[in-house]
Design a protein around this motif. Structure first.
Motif, PDB file in Angstrom:
ATOM      1  N   VAL A  71     -67.432 -11.041  32.043  1.00 50.14           N
ATOM      2  CA  VAL A  71     -66.487 -11.466  31.000  1.00 50.14           C
ATOM      3  C   VAL A  71     -65.272 -12.130  31.641  1.00 50.14           C
ATOM      4  N   ALA A  72     -64.709 -11.502  32.662  1.00 49.22           N
ATOM      5  CA  ALA A  72     -63.493 -12.024  33.276  1.00 49.22           C
ATOM      6  C   ALA A  72     -63.730 -13.371  33.947  1.00 49.22           C
ATOM      7  N   LEU A  73     -64.822 -13.518  34.665  1.00 48.19           N
ATOM      8  CA  LEU A  73     -65.075 -14.768  35.383  1.00 48.19           C
ATOM      9  C   LEU A  73     -65.379 -15.922  34.437  1.00 48.19           C
ATOM     10  N   PHE A  74     -66.223 -15.683  33.428  1.00 47.68           N
ATOM     11  CA  PHE A  74     -66.537 -16.759  32.487  1.00 47.68           C
ATOM     12  C   PHE A  74     -65.323 -17.137  31.650  1.00 47.68           C
ATOM     13  N   ALA A  75     -64.542 -16.159  31.228  1.00 40.33           N
ATOM     14  CA  ALA A  75     -63.333 -16.457  30.455  1.00 40.33           C
ATOM     15  C   ALA A  75     -62.309 -17.197  31.308  1.00 40.33           C
ATOM     16  N   THR A  76     -62.176 -16.813  32.565  1.00 41.30           N
ATOM     17  CA  THR A  76     -61.244 -17.504  33.460  1.00 41.30           C
ATOM     18  C   THR A  76     -61.691 -18.935  33.710  1.00 41.30           C
ATOM     19  N   LEU A  77     -62.970 -19.124  33.954  1.00 41.13           N
ATOM     20  CA  LEU A  77     -63.494 -20.472  34.179  1.00 41.13           C
ATOM     21  C   LEU A  77     -63.230 -21.356  32.961  1.00 41.13           C
TER      22      LEU A  77
ATOM     23  N   ILE B 140     -63.691 -15.803  23.242  1.00 42.04           N
ATOM     24  CA  ILE B 140     -62.406 -15.461  22.612  1.00 42.04           C
ATOM     25  C   ILE B 140     -61.280 -15.495  23.642  1.00 42.04           C
ATOM     26  N   PHE B 141     -61.527 -14.950  24.832  1.00 37.27           N
ATOM     27  CA  PHE B 141     -60.497 -14.989  25.877  1.00 37.27           C
ATOM     28  C   PHE B 141     -60.208 -16.425  26.311  1.00 37.27           C
ATOM     29  N   THR B 142     -61.227 -17.284  26.278  1.00 36.22           N
ATOM     30  CA  THR B 142     -61.015 -18.700  26.607  1.00 36.22           C
ATOM     31  C   THR B 142     -60.146 -19.372  25.555  1.00 36.22           C
TER      32      THR B 142
ATOM     33  N   ASN C 224     -57.953 -10.466  32.362  1.00 35.31           N
ATOM     34  CA  ASN C 224     -59.150 -10.478  31.513  1.00 35.31           C
ATOM     35  C   ASN C 224     -59.958  -9.192  31.657  1.00 35.31           C
ATOM     36  N   ILE C 225     -60.017  -8.637  32.866  1.00 37.98           N
ATOM     37  CA  ILE C 225     -60.718  -7.359  33.044  1.00 37.98           C
ATOM     38  C   ILE C 225     -60.015  -6.263  32.246  1.00 37.98           C
TER      39      ILE C 225
END
Length: 194
Positions: A30-36, A105-107, A168-169
């Motif tokens: 979740v954190a990596l995809f949202a950050t990307l 959603i985070f993106t 994000n984590i």
């Protein structure tokens, strides 16, 4: 008799140590995809706003303000109620259920932080001599942004990406703890805490 270093959970007797490891994988996905996603959109919008200024900067700045004041938690609750099961089923064949939903959603709600930072850096860089020299040689705006400005943005992008991954984590764990993130058969740090 199996070796369970952290013990087992209640009724099903699942190994908590293995669930903790699988939960780390889910939270990191979740954190990596949202950050990307958020950094990509933020760099693009910040680059446009900082380079072109004028009405482009005004439009991007108003978009940033709209996203900043939008009630994040209410949106997540509404999405969970209306389309939670449908969105959680999107896995692309390799993601855990719910990872795509949270990353999207985070993106959507995270791109404005990097956009503001990149906009500020680009506003100062566009007045430098190397940009003026590229403009004098007839380089297009796209080429100037890609070849002359983007390499100077690598350091702020890397620094801010590391900060976004951590937040994000924490956000994923908090939402899963509340029951709005990753749902129970899938391990996540938040629902393990719950």
């Amino acid at each position: 008799t199996a070796l369970l270093p952290l013990g087992a959970d209640g009724a099903l007797g699942r190994d908590l140590f293995l669930r903790l490891l699988y939960g780390a994988q889910t939270s990191l996905e979740v954190a990596l995809f949202a950050t990307l996603g958020s950094v990509s959109i933020g760099v693009f919008m910040g680059l446009l706003a900082g380079y072109f200024r004028g009405w482009v900067d005004t439009v991007v700045s108003r978009l940033i303000e709209i996203v900043m004041v939008f009630p994040f938690l209410l949106f997540i609750i509404a999405v969970d109620v209306v389309a939670g099961h449908t969105l959680n089923a999107i896995t692309f064949g390799f993601l855990a259920p719910g990872v795509f939903t949270l990353a999207a959603i985070f993106t959507i709600f995270g791109w404005f932080y990097p956009a503001r930072i990149i906009r500020g850096v680009v506003l100062s860089l566009r007045e430098k001599e190397f940009v003026e020299a590229a403009r004098m040689t007839g380089a297009s705006d796209f080429r100037i942004m890609r070849s002359h400005l983007l390499p100077h943005l690598v350091a702020p992008i890397i620094v801010y990406s590391t900060l976004i991954i951590a937040s994000n984590i924490i956000a994923e764990a908090g939402l899963s703890f509340l029951g709005l993130g990753i749902q129970d058969p899938t391990a996540s740090w938040g629902n393990l805490l719950a």
